[in-house]
Design a protein around this motif. Structure first.
Motif, PDB file in Angstrom:
ATOM      1  N   MET A  44       0.676  -1.300   0.052  1.00 20.67           N
ATOM      2  CA  MET A  44       0.228   0.342  -0.126  1.00 20.67           C
ATOM      3  C   MET A  44       0.498   0.885   0.142  1.00 20.67           C
ATOM      4  N   ILE A  45       0.557   2.158  -0.267  1.00 21.33           N
ATOM      5  CA  ILE A  45       0.747   3.533  -0.274  1.00 21.33           C
ATOM      6  C   ILE A  45       0.057   4.607  -0.331  1.00 21.33           C
ATOM      7  N   CYS A  46       0.635   5.198   0.675  1.00 26.30           N
ATOM      8  CA  CYS A  46       0.026   6.356   1.508  1.00 26.30           C
ATOM      9  C   CYS A  46       0.296   7.825   1.500  1.00 26.30           C
ATOM     10  N   PRO A  47      -0.677   9.040   1.088  1.00 18.87           N
ATOM     11  CA  PRO A  47       0.056  10.261   1.511  1.00 18.87           C
ATOM     12  C   PRO A  47       0.998  10.433   2.343  1.00 18.87           C
ATOM     13  N   SER A  48       0.984  10.070   3.221  1.00 16.74           N
ATOM     14  CA  SER A  48       2.521  10.344   4.498  1.00 16.74           C
ATOM     15  C   SER A  48       3.699   9.436   3.700  1.00 16.74           C
ATOM     16  N   SER A  49       3.480   7.991   3.797  1.00 18.73           N
ATOM     17  CA  SER A  49       4.868   7.831   3.288  1.00 18.73           C
ATOM     18  C   SER A  49       5.227   8.314   1.591  1.00 18.73           C
ATOM     19  N   GLY A  50       4.726   9.011   1.152  1.00 17.98           N
ATOM     20  CA  GLY A  50       5.463   9.318  -0.356  1.00 17.98           C
ATOM     21  C   GLY A  50       5.008   8.436  -1.247  1.00 17.98           C
ATOM     22  N   PRO A  51       6.250   8.128  -2.511  1.00 20.41           N
ATOM     23  CA  PRO A  51       5.919   6.525  -3.005  1.00 20.41           C
ATOM     24  C   PRO A  51       6.609   5.088  -2.420  1.00 20.41           C
ATOM     25  N   GLN A  52       7.061   5.479  -1.273  1.00 25.26           N
ATOM     26  CA  GLN A  52       7.090   4.114  -0.126  1.00 25.26           C
ATOM     27  C   GLN A  52       6.333   3.298  -0.296  1.00 25.26           C
ATOM     28  N   LYS A  53       6.724   1.920  -0.575  1.00 19.95           N
ATOM     29  CA  LYS A  53       5.183   0.898  -0.845  1.00 19.95           C
ATOM     30  C   LYS A  53       5.821   0.230   0.648  1.00 19.95           C
ATOM     31  N   THR A  59      -4.340  -6.117   6.892  1.00 19.13           N
ATOM     32  CA  THR A  59      -5.568  -4.815   6.423  1.00 19.13           C
ATOM     33  C   THR A  59      -6.014  -4.919   6.083  1.00 19.13           C
ATOM     34  N   ASN A  60      -7.041  -3.367   5.597  1.00 19.38           N
ATOM     35  CA  ASN A  60      -8.527  -3.833   4.234  1.00 19.38           C
ATOM     36  C   ASN A  60      -9.458  -2.845   4.004  1.00 19.38           C
ATOM     37  N   CYS A  61      -9.797  -2.241   3.329  1.00 21.27           N
ATOM     38  CA  CYS A  61     -10.492  -0.808   2.470  1.00 21.27           C
ATOM     39  C   CYS A  61     -10.479  -0.558   3.525  1.00 21.27           C
ATOM     40  N   CYS A  62     -11.374  -0.712   4.528  1.00 26.82           N
ATOM     41  CA  CYS A  62     -12.260  -0.067   6.033  1.00 26.82           C
ATOM     42  C   CYS A  62     -11.006   0.054   6.965  1.00 26.82           C
ATOM     43  N   ARG A  63     -10.630  -0.346   7.171  1.00 28.20           N
ATOM     44  CA  ARG A  63      -9.037   0.046   8.536  1.00 28.20           C
ATOM     45  C   ARG A  63      -8.295   0.534   7.755  1.00 28.20           C
ATOM     46  N   ALA A  64      -7.901   0.638   6.140  1.00 26.17           N
ATOM     47  CA  ALA A  64      -6.301   1.887   6.093  1.00 26.17           C
ATOM     48  C   ALA A  64      -6.954   2.777   6.157  1.00 26.17           C
ATOM     49  N   GLN A  65      -5.802   3.428   6.807  1.00 23.40           N
ATOM     50  CA  GLN A  65      -6.143   5.228   7.430  1.00 23.40           C
ATOM     51  C   GLN A  65      -6.251   5.505   5.706  1.00 23.40           C
ATOM     52  N   LYS A  66      -6.679   6.974   5.538  1.00 20.95           N
ATOM     53  CA  LYS A  66      -7.850   7.293   5.126  1.00 20.95           C
ATOM     54  C   LYS A  66      -6.826   7.952   3.879  1.00 20.95           C
ATOM     55  N   GLY A  67      -7.404   7.937   2.426  1.00 23.89           N
ATOM     56  CA  GLY A  67      -6.288   8.203   0.897  1.00 23.89           C
ATOM     57  C   GLY A  67      -5.000   7.024   1.626  1.00 23.89           C
ATOM     58  N   CYS A  68      -4.963   6.237   1.730  1.00 22.67           N
ATOM     59  CA  CYS A  68      -4.014   5.379   1.372  1.00 22.67           C
ATOM     60  C   CYS A  68      -4.407   3.958   0.395  1.00 22.67           C
ATOM     61  N   LYS A  69      -4.024   3.735  -0.845  1.00 22.89           N
ATOM     62  CA  LYS A  69      -3.959   3.410  -1.474  1.00 22.89           C
ATOM     63  C   LYS A  69      -3.778   1.852  -1.549  1.00 22.89           C
ATOM     64  N   LEU A  70      -4.214   0.452  -1.436  1.00 22.22           N
ATOM     65  CA  LEU A  70      -4.555  -0.580  -1.259  1.00 22.22           C
ATOM     66  C   LEU A  70      -4.149  -1.200  -3.349  1.00 22.22           C
ATOM     67  N   TYR A  71      -2.976  -2.523  -3.351  1.00 16.77           N
ATOM     68  CA  TYR A  71      -2.730  -3.361  -4.224  1.00 16.77           C
ATOM     69  C   TYR A  71      -2.094  -3.924  -3.428  1.00 16.77           C
ATOM     70  N   ILE A  78      -6.543  -2.422  -5.146  1.00 18.06           N
ATOM     71  CA  ILE A  78      -7.703  -3.094  -4.734  1.00 18.06           C
ATOM     72  C   ILE A  78      -9.005  -1.550  -4.281  1.00 18.06           C
ATOM     73  N   CYS A  79      -8.187  -0.924  -3.830  1.00 18.49           N
ATOM     74  CA  CYS A  79      -9.168   0.292  -3.558  1.00 18.49           C
ATOM     75  C   CYS A  79      -8.147   1.135  -2.685  1.00 18.49           C
ATOM     76  N   THR A  80      -9.001   2.579  -1.630  1.00 18.37           N
ATOM     77  CA  THR A  80      -8.477   3.617  -0.964  1.00 18.37           C
ATOM     78  C   THR A  80      -9.412   4.058   0.305  1.00 18.37           C
ATOM     79  N   GLY A  81      -8.186   4.011   1.083  1.00 13.18           N
ATOM     80  CA  GLY A  81      -8.134   3.579   2.186  1.00 13.18           C
ATOM     81  C   GLY A  81      -9.951   4.758   2.788  1.00 13.18           C
ATOM     82  N   THR A  82     -10.633   5.041   3.416  1.00 18.35           N
ATOM     83  CA  THR A  82     -11.818   5.745   3.568  1.00 18.35           C
ATOM     84  C   THR A  82     -11.220   5.974   5.205  1.00 18.35           C
TER      85      THR A  82
END
Length: 82
Positions: A44-53, A59-71, A78-82
């Motif tokens: 997953m890639i989160c806004p706070s981590s920049g391009p770092q994987k 985790t799942n789409c619901c439990r991921a931090q807001k804006g984190c993208k799961l691949y 797969i989805c983006t965290g809400t």
């Protein structure tokens, strides 16, 4: 005489509560129910981590931090965290 004063006081109190109550803004509660299931996430890639994987253990789409993208491991989103 005392009964009329109590009646007037009660009427004023009720009117005051009515006018104050009409100006109250109610906050809408947003309920989010998350399951405990884990997705097979490659990274997953989160806004706070920049391009770092990031490689979450569970985790799942619901439990991921807001804006984190799961691949998936093949790079498909797969989805983006809400």
């Amino acid at each position: 005489m005392a009964n009329s004063k109590v009646g007037i006081f009660t009427l004023l109190l009720i009117c005051g509560l009515f006018f104050l109550g009409s100006n109250v803004n109610y906050a809408e509660a947003e309920t989010k129910i998350c399951t405990k299931e884990c997705l097979n996430v490659g990274y997953m890639i989160c806004p706070s981590s920049g391009p770092q994987k990031l490689h979450p253990s569970c985790t799942n789409c619901c439990r991921a931090q807001k804006g984190c993208k799961l691949y998936r491991s093949d790079g498909t989103l797969i989805c983006t965290g809400t």
